[in-house]
Design a protein around this motif. Structure first.
Motif, mmCIF file in Angstrom:
data_model
loop_
_atom_site.group_PDB
_atom_site.id
_atom_site.type_symbol
_atom_site.label_atom_id
_atom_site.label_comp_id
_atom_site.label_asym_id
_atom_site.label_seq_id
_atom_site.Cartn_x
_atom_site.Cartn_y
_atom_site.Cartn_z
ATOM 1 N N UNK A 75 0.858 -1.191 0.000
ATOM 2 C CA UNK A 75 0.000 0.000 0.000
ATOM 3 C C UNK A 75 0.890 1.234 0.000
ATOM 4 N N UNK A 76 0.695 2.083 -0.997
ATOM 5 C CA UNK A 76 1.431 3.339 -1.089
ATOM 6 C C UNK A 76 0.638 4.421 -0.355
ATOM 7 N N UNK A 77 1.323 5.139 0.557
ATOM 8 C CA UNK A 77 0.635 6.117 1.394
ATOM 9 C C UNK A 77 1.273 7.492 1.244
ATOM 10 N N UNK A 78 0.430 8.501 1.094
ATOM 11 C CA UNK A 78 0.896 9.885 1.021
ATOM 12 C C UNK A 78 0.004 10.738 1.903
ATOM 13 N N UNK A 79 0.610 11.420 2.871
ATOM 14 C CA UNK A 79 -0.107 12.223 3.881
ATOM 15 C C UNK A 79 -1.308 11.457 4.429
ATOM 16 N N UNK A 80 -1.057 10.221 4.809
ATOM 17 C CA UNK A 80 -2.019 9.336 5.480
ATOM 18 C C UNK A 80 -3.147 8.860 4.578
ATOM 19 N N UNK A 81 -3.029 9.041 3.261
ATOM 20 C CA UNK A 81 -4.033 8.558 2.324
ATOM 21 C C UNK A 81 -3.439 7.486 1.416
ATOM 22 N N UNK A 82 -4.250 6.465 1.121
ATOM 23 C CA UNK A 82 -3.831 5.426 0.192
ATOM 24 C C UNK A 82 -3.893 5.975 -1.231
ATOM 25 N N UNK A 83 -2.755 5.960 -1.932
ATOM 26 C CA UNK A 83 -2.711 6.480 -3.296
ATOM 27 C C UNK A 83 -2.378 5.396 -4.313
ATOM 28 N N UNK A 84 -2.122 4.188 -3.876
ATOM 29 C CA UNK A 84 -1.813 3.102 -4.801
ATOM 30 C C UNK A 84 -1.743 1.774 -4.095
#
Length: 255
Positions: free
Chosen positions: A212-221
């Protein structure tokens, strides 16, 4: 049974330090009854005031218990729950704790847990190691988690309180899991970035490996990794949506 004896005695004498005057409840379900009975028999041999209760297995973690089971927990000084699903955050456990019971939950454990696994540890040593680790990390502002499976995630813990589980459940009202030995903390909201690789996804999907790719606590991929880590397929936005839906359904079941 003899091979399990060391692990069972460790729970009773080292982790819980149960005394003969305390009312001890061994709670199991029809799937864990065999282990529950062995713990009960060991407790009887060392002259502990012990009762064995067997209930229908819950269908999910934290599913509430029947009233008569909750009442038995509340009336006990020590509750050893050997169950298929977690009872740690149920109302029944909360009420028992508020009445002073020490509650330990062994979730989905096997005989191997007692003979070769986490219940063969010295929890006096584990407790010291946990305290040492807590001292080292408690003033930290930033955490980075790196694993050989591909996980690399980082986040802020500034002003967050760290918690510990030593495996020693000796104070009235204490609730814990066994096996144990950890320190843990909640990240500051919106600071989580990086990649988390899950070695398995759900109880019955042992061979699944997902990233799971995470950016600023959101799943982006979302990534689907082969068991050898050689193949990597990046899913589309629809897969991210599917993951979010699975998480939502899981949360709904827990509520």
């Amino acid at each position: 049974m003899f091979r399990m004896q060391t692990g069972i005695n460790k729970i009773l004498r080292e982790c819980l330090t149960v005394s003969p005057l305390e009312k001890t409840l061994i709670l199991s379900d029809h799937k864990t009854f065999k282990i529950g009975k062995r713990v009960y028999e060991t407790a009887r041999k060392i002259n502990l005031e012990t009762a064995l209760m067997v209930m229908e297995a819950r269908t999910k973690d934290e599913e509430e218990l029947p009233r008569h089971v909750s009442n038995a927990m509340r009336a006990s000084d020590v509750v050893i729950a050997i169950t298929s699903f977690s009872l740690l955050h149920t109302k029944a456990t909360k009420i028992a704790s508020e009445n002073g019971a020490r509650v330990v939950n062994l979730v989905n454990v096997s005989e191997k847990t007692f003979t070769e696994g986490g219940l063969t540890a010295s929890y006096l040593r584990v407790s010291k190691d946990v305290e040492t680790l807590l001292t080292r990390v408690s003033e930290s502002n930033f955490v980075e988690v790196i694993s050989s499976n591909g996980t690399n995630v980082y986040f802020s813990v500034r002003d967050r309180k760290w918690f510990k589980e030593t495996g020693l459940i000796r104070n009235p009202g204490k609730v814990a899991n066994l096996p144990a030995g950890e320190v843990y903390v909640a990240p500051v909201e919106n600071t989580v970035n990086g990649r988390i690789v899950l070695d398995s996804f759900g109880r019955n999907e042992k061979n699944k490996i997902a990233g799971i790719e995470i950016k600023t606590a959101n799943c982006v991929g979302v990534s689907d990794l082969a068991s050898n880590g050689a193949r990597l397929t990046i899913y589309t936005e629809n897969a991210v949506h599917d993951l979010e839906e699975r998480i939502k359904k899981f949360r709904d079941k827990k509520c």
